[in-house]
Enzyme design. Structure first.
Site, PDB file in Angstrom:
ATOM      1  N   GLU A   1       0.951  -1.420   0.201  1.00  0.00           N
ATOM      2  CA  GLU A   1      -0.226   0.256  -0.089  1.00  0.00           C
ATOM      3  C   GLU A   1       0.916   0.398   0.038  1.00  0.00           C
ATOM      4  OE1 GLU A   1      -2.942  -0.210  -0.505  1.00  0.00           O
ATOM      5  OE2 GLU A   1      -3.298  -2.169  -0.422  1.00  0.00           O
TER       6      GLU A   1
ATOM      7  N   CYS B   1      -2.623   8.281   3.755  1.00  0.00           N
ATOM      8  CA  CYS B   1      -2.884   8.112   2.409  1.00  0.00           C
ATOM      9  C   CYS B   1      -4.037   8.374   2.114  1.00  0.00           C
ATOM     10  CB  CYS B   1      -2.185   6.307   2.398  1.00  0.00           C
ATOM     11  SG  CYS B   1      -2.949   5.260   3.254  1.00  0.00           S
TER      12      CYS B   1
END
Length: 460
Positions: free
Chosen positions: A232, A266
């Site tokens: 990720e 994020c």
């Protein structure tokens, strides 16, 4: 002559003179030894059965709840997370362990009839062995937990290499987890690039969360070894606001997603795309909402936007708004620590850094769009595709937009930030590689499927 690895030093971002922890980095050889010890401990952990694993994970959840205030205070001190948000992260961390405590009882395969003759055909999922986890500093308890808990639930051992900036949080989490698990099954390995590289080179399955550049290197290294890997990485997330949206609510959601935890998520919103006549009222409402965001000491429960994690991170934020018309913010508070005010800019030129890279700070660009189709094109015109929020009261428009967006997660009339740990998490394009995290998807990632043919020893 050999030199010892540099020590791992973690500082308080709201008071850089406060060293939270300083420990020696073990180095690559020690990392490999740690993985071997975990590999030796893993078979007993698996053979203990579902009940033992479930009981252990539930006990971890209870222990985290019992230490909640201490853990939240440590997150405030080490990574500058505002206290209210730190408390919420610790509560979510306990919930993650409790959720996966039920996973050992989940079915691990299926039984089928043979095509012809006696016997059985079976499928079964089995753990890989040692899960190597590399995690960032911004969610120092939740992200290590949503990787480690499912890996442990299905019978893997875990070696966790946290970001140096979150070393103390990881060590405290390890103290809690290790009290409930057999020796060697869960280990925290402080360090930097050398330790991370050695872990990728030795583990049987790898999960990474962090920057795009490092994540791509992790993927290449793990793929070359033929081991499963998920990564990720970055996000350059957009919020689309249609003319029919409730502008005040949208502005409140966007301000939270831009400035909460100083934009160090994020899933934070970094591009705000206003469609048609929504532009003018949104410009005013969002500017006002960002000015109202409480900036200050993360230990204050009222604070929403605390410090950036480092001086370098703060300088990167300043560089991002430089040379653009600033609607609000664009200043550095006069206080100790690495702070920046929540900032909204407009008239950003094509190719500007804010439209190409993840800045990871409390700054966003306001962009106009002629219509929904134009807004979708702007949203998709970046290398990343993690999450998009869409703000509208028109269900048809929302559904139309959802089908065209190149993002892994889409949130309607909600901030781009926020994670449901029982659902798959991940993005598209440069944001993610490999299978999804969290929920049942994680249980599949940390196991390998096997097919068995069981035939009678004798036929009559």
């Amino acid at each position: 002559m050999t030199t010892s690895p540099s020590p791992v030093i973690s500082r308080n971002p709201s008071d850089p003179s406060d060293i939270v922890v300083q420990v020696p980095a073990p180095g690559a050889f020690a990392t490999a030894d740690t993985v071997e010890r975990a590999r030796a401990a893993q078979p007993e952990w698996l053979s203990g059965g579902a009940s033992a694993r479930s009981t252990a994970l539930a006990a971890v959840a209870a222990a985290i709840e019992a230490a909640a205030e201490e853990l939240a205070a440590l997150a405030v001190r080490e990574v500058g997370k505002p206290l209210t948000e730190a408390r919420a992260e610790v509560a979510r961390t306990a919930a993650i362990w409790r959720y996966y405590a039920q996973a050992p009882y989940e079915p691990v395969g299926s039984v089928h009839e043979t095509a012809a003759g006696a016997g059985l055909l079976m499928t079964r999922r089995r753990p890989h062995g040692v899960a190597g986890l590399i995690t960032p500093w911004n969610f120092p308890f939740a992200i290590p937990s949503w990787k480690a808990a499912p890996a442990l639930a299905v019978g893997n051992a875990v070696v966790l290499k946290p970001a140096p900036e979150a070393t103390a949080c990881a060590q405290r989490l390890a103290e809690i987890v290790q009290r409930e698990l057999p020796p060697g099954v869960f280990t925290v390995l402080p360090g930097g690039a050398a330790e991370g590289g050695a872990l990728v080179a030795a583990a049987d399955v790898v999960s990474f969360t962090g920057s795009t550049v490092v994540g791509q290197a992790v993927v290449r290294a793990a793929t070359a070894r033929g081991v499963p890997v998920q990564a990720e990485m970055g996000g350059l997330n957009a919020a689309i606001v249609l003319p029919d949206a409730c502008i005040e609510q949208a502005a409140a959601h966007l301000a939270a997603a831009i400035a909460g935890y100083a934009g160090q998520k994020c899933t934070a919103t970094s591009r705000v795309i206003a469609v048609g006549v929504a532009l003018e009222p949104l410009r005013e409402a969002l500017s006002e909402a960002l000015r109202a965001v409480p900036v200050g000491d993360p230990a204050d429960p009222a604070t929403v936007c605390g410090p950036l994690i480092s001086e370098h991170a703060r300088d990167q934020v300043c560089d991002a708004w430089h040379g653009t018309p600033v609607l609000t913010g664009g200043t550095l508070p006069d206080r100790a620590g690495w702070y920046a005010t929540p900032t909204l800019v407009e008239k950003v030129s094509e190719g500007h850094r804010l439209l190409r890279e993840e800045v990871f700070g409390p700054v966003a660009a306001l962009l106009p769009a002629d219509d929904l189709a134009h807004a979708v094109r702007l949203t998709n015109a970046v290398p990343y595709g993690l999450v998009t929020s869409v703000h509208t009261t028109d269900l048809d428009a929302a559904l139309t937009g959802l089908d065209r967006l190149d993002t892994g997660m889409i949130r309607v009339n909600a901030p781009s930030t926020g994670v449901d740990f029982h659902l798959p998490f991940g993005g598209a394009k440069a944001s993610s590689h490999g299978p999804r995290e969290q929920g049942r998807a994680a249980l599949e990632f940390y196991t390998a499927g096997r097919t068995y043919t069981l035939s009678p020893a004798k036929t009559t």
